[in-house]
Write an enzyme that holds these catalytic residues in place. Structure first.
Site, mmCIF file in Angstrom:
data_model
loop_
_atom_site.group_PDB
_atom_site.id
_atom_site.type_symbol
_atom_site.label_atom_id
_atom_site.label_comp_id
_atom_site.label_asym_id
_atom_site.label_seq_id
_atom_site.Cartn_x
_atom_site.Cartn_y
_atom_site.Cartn_z
ATOM 1 N N ARG A 113 -18.845 16.473 -16.709
ATOM 2 C CA ARG A 113 -18.026 16.744 -15.511
ATOM 3 C C ARG A 113 -18.516 16.039 -14.260
ATOM 4 O O ARG A 113 -18.232 16.441 -13.141
ATOM 5 C CB ARG A 113 -17.902 18.242 -15.258
ATOM 6 N N LYS A 135 -13.463 3.815 -6.435
ATOM 7 C CA LYS A 135 -12.317 3.772 -7.354
ATOM 8 C C LYS A 135 -12.853 3.396 -8.730
ATOM 9 O O LYS A 135 -13.430 2.318 -8.900
ATOM 10 C CB LYS A 135 -11.304 2.716 -6.910
ATOM 11 N N GLU A 177 -10.710 -12.439 -2.382
ATOM 12 C CA GLU A 177 -10.892 -11.148 -1.695
ATOM 13 C C GLU A 177 -11.547 -11.357 -0.336
ATOM 14 O O GLU A 177 -11.222 -10.664 0.637
ATOM 15 C CB GLU A 177 -11.727 -10.181 -2.541
ATOM 16 N N LYS A 214 -14.955 -3.029 4.313
ATOM 17 C CA LYS A 214 -14.529 -2.120 3.240
ATOM 18 C C LYS A 214 -15.073 -0.715 3.508
ATOM 19 O O LYS A 214 -14.359 0.285 3.346
ATOM 20 C CB LYS A 214 -15.000 -2.644 1.880
ATOM 21 N N GLU A 224 -6.951 6.798 -0.290
ATOM 22 C CA GLU A 224 -5.790 5.920 -0.129
ATOM 23 C C GLU A 224 -4.535 6.677 0.298
ATOM 24 O O GLU A 224 -3.491 6.593 -0.358
ATOM 25 C CB GLU A 224 -5.527 5.113 -1.402
ATOM 26 N N ARG A 228 -6.297 2.920 3.562
ATOM 27 C CA ARG A 228 -6.981 2.164 2.508
ATOM 28 C C ARG A 228 -6.060 1.124 1.871
ATOM 29 O O ARG A 228 -6.531 0.165 1.280
ATOM 30 C CB ARG A 228 -7.540 3.133 1.457
ATOM 31 N N ASN A 232 -5.244 -3.776 0.281
ATOM 32 C CA ASN A 232 -4.337 -4.462 -0.643
ATOM 33 C C ASN A 232 -3.580 -5.593 0.051
ATOM 34 O O ASN A 232 -2.538 -6.034 -0.452
ATOM 35 C CB ASN A 232 -3.346 -3.464 -1.256
ATOM 36 N N HIS A 235 -2.008 -8.339 -1.968
ATOM 37 C CA HIS A 235 -2.050 -7.895 -3.367
ATOM 38 C C HIS A 235 -0.685 -7.600 -3.978
ATOM 39 O O HIS A 235 -0.581 -7.499 -5.191
ATOM 40 C CB HIS A 235 -2.936 -6.660 -3.508
ATOM 41 N N HIS A 239 -0.461 -8.890 -7.587
ATOM 42 C CA HIS A 239 -0.319 -8.046 -8.784
ATOM 43 C C HIS A 239 0.895 -8.476 -9.604
ATOM 44 O O HIS A 239 0.855 -8.452 -10.840
ATOM 45 C CB HIS A 239 -0.186 -6.568 -8.387
ATOM 46 N N HIS A 256 -7.690 -13.013 -10.494
ATOM 47 C CA HIS A 256 -7.238 -12.063 -9.461
ATOM 48 C C HIS A 256 -7.332 -12.654 -8.046
ATOM 49 O O HIS A 256 -6.360 -12.640 -7.284
ATOM 50 C CB HIS A 256 -8.043 -10.774 -9.580
HETATM 51 N N1 GLY Z 1 -9.783 -2.628 -4.054
HETATM 52 C C1 GLY Z 1 -9.031 -1.827 -3.188
HETATM 53 C C2 GLY Z 1 -9.674 -0.506 -2.868
HETATM 54 O O1 GLY Z 1 -10.817 -0.295 -3.209
HETATM 55 O O2 GLY Z 1 -9.032 0.330 -2.304
#
Ligand code: GLY
Length: 365
Positions: A113, A135, A177, A214, A224, A228, A232, A235, A239, A256
């Site tokens: 957990r 993430k 990036e 970041k 997000e 956040r 993107n 992106h 994507h 990417h």
């Molecule tokens: N790579 C985008 C984020 O971490 O929100």
């Protein structure tokens, strides 16, 4: 060595950036989990980076490539952790790029957990993005990163020495990036002007500057909600280009970051089409992308309606066409973008990308 804090209350942690930063790992392990006895190191066969955690450590290899990011691999990892005797007070250390940090982070989020983990990011992309912000997750056949958890690491190590052995396309991937961050400095309270001189800094400062942006965005919006999504930038089309490239016999072969570079210039062109920015600002986007040695040309042979469909399904789109776009107030989330504007901008970009079309000032194409 630079330490960039990610301020998240009782889940705050440091990102340690610089040459030889991985030598600080044993200290970080002792500081983050003074009660730990064992460490499970998760890495890939091709990663030439060894780490010393100061504790009894077992090494767990995951396969290369995006296809390794599966629930099956997470099950394998959790079973291996159990066999290695990993307890709740022990630690996982991920050593690798985004695939490894996403996988190991998700395994750490779910094993017993949730146990602590530290990321030792070995690719430029992971150092400036994937390893920071919590993430974690895996792919399922229905989509990329559809199963996962927000699970913050206890620390992140960005050893810039390990970038020396990075293949050329891995650099491109990370640079895409980094180009994005050149436009996100406004979140740090700068005047919002693009940081076109990011590339003039030594590599450790380039990485630390991106990490600071970041960290600020993640601290403001860990899960997000809205802010956040700024991460993107570029992106939405990226994507879609990546999704299109999964189709058999498709002419697109983009990593990417290379797709993000195209997506950044596309987002600028779309913002201009919508009257949000000037053509000079679009040129700045082209210059930044070109400065990072990346192409802004839309690959030939793409079905624009298919791209539109992918963009509408992008996970940050929620219910309508949503883009992150530059504008008078800087880069922001814009919902409800008209699909005719999206298609017209794709056509304009395709025209500009043809030989003689002038898509890449500075001679880069
Ligand atoms: N790579 C985008 C984020 O971490 O929100």
């Amino acid at each position: 060595m630079r330490t960039v804090p990610v301020a998240l209350g009782d889940r705050s942690y440091d990102v340690v950036v610089g040459p030889g930063a991985r030598q600080s790992l044993a200290d970080l392990v002792a500081r983050c989990r003074p009660d730990a006895r064992r460490v499970a190191v998760v890495t890939q066969p091709g990663i030439p980076v060894t780490v010393e955690t100061g504790l009894e450590q077992s090494v767990h290899l995951v396969p290369d490539g995006e296809s390794a990011k599966s629930l099956g691999t997470v099950e394998e990892l959790c079973r291996a952790f159990a066999r290695a005797g990993l307890s709740r007070s022990d630690l996982v250390v991920a050593v690798g790029g985004g695939v490894v940090t996403d996988l190991a982070g998700f395994a750490a989020a779910t094993y017993q957990r949730g146990i602590s983990y530290i990321n030792v990011a070995t690719s430029l992309l992971a150092q400036v993005d994937a390893a920071i912000g919590g993430k974690t997750g895996v792919n399922i056949p229905e989509g990329k990163n559809l199963v996962g958890a927000f699970w913050q690491p206890a620390a992140v190590v960005c050893d810039t020495d390990v970038l020396a052995t990075l293949p050329a396309r891995e650099w491109s991937c990370g640079r895409g990036e980094m180009a994005k961050y050149a436009f996100l400095g406004g979140v740090l309270g700068d005047n919002g002007a693009p940081n076109v001189s990011l590339l003039d800094l030594p590599i450790e400062e380039q990485v630390a500057s991106c990490v600071a942006i970041k960290a600020a965005v993640v601290a403001a919006d860990e899960r997000e909600g809205d802010r956040r999504m700024l991460l993107n930038y570029g992106h939405t089309l990226a994507h879609a280009l990546e999704a299109a490239s999964f189709a058999p016999d498709h002419p697109v072969d983009l990593r990417h970051g290379e797709a993000v570079a195209i997506g950044l210039v596309y987002a600028a062109m779309l913002a201009e089409h919508l009257g949000r920015i000037t053509s000079e600002q679009v040129d700045v986007h082209r210059q930044v992308v070109g400065g990072f040695d990346l192409s802004a040309d839309l690959p030939e042979g793409l079905d624009h309606r298919e791209l539109l469909g992918f963009m509408a399904r992008d996970k940050k789109a929620h219910h309508d066409l949503t883009f992150v776009l530059d504008g008078p107030a800087g880069v922001e989330v814009v919902k409800g973008v008209d699909e005719m504007a999206v298609l017209a901008t794709l056509s304009a970009m395709a025209d500009a990308s043809r030989p003689g079309g002038g898509a890449s000032p500075g001679g880069h194409s």
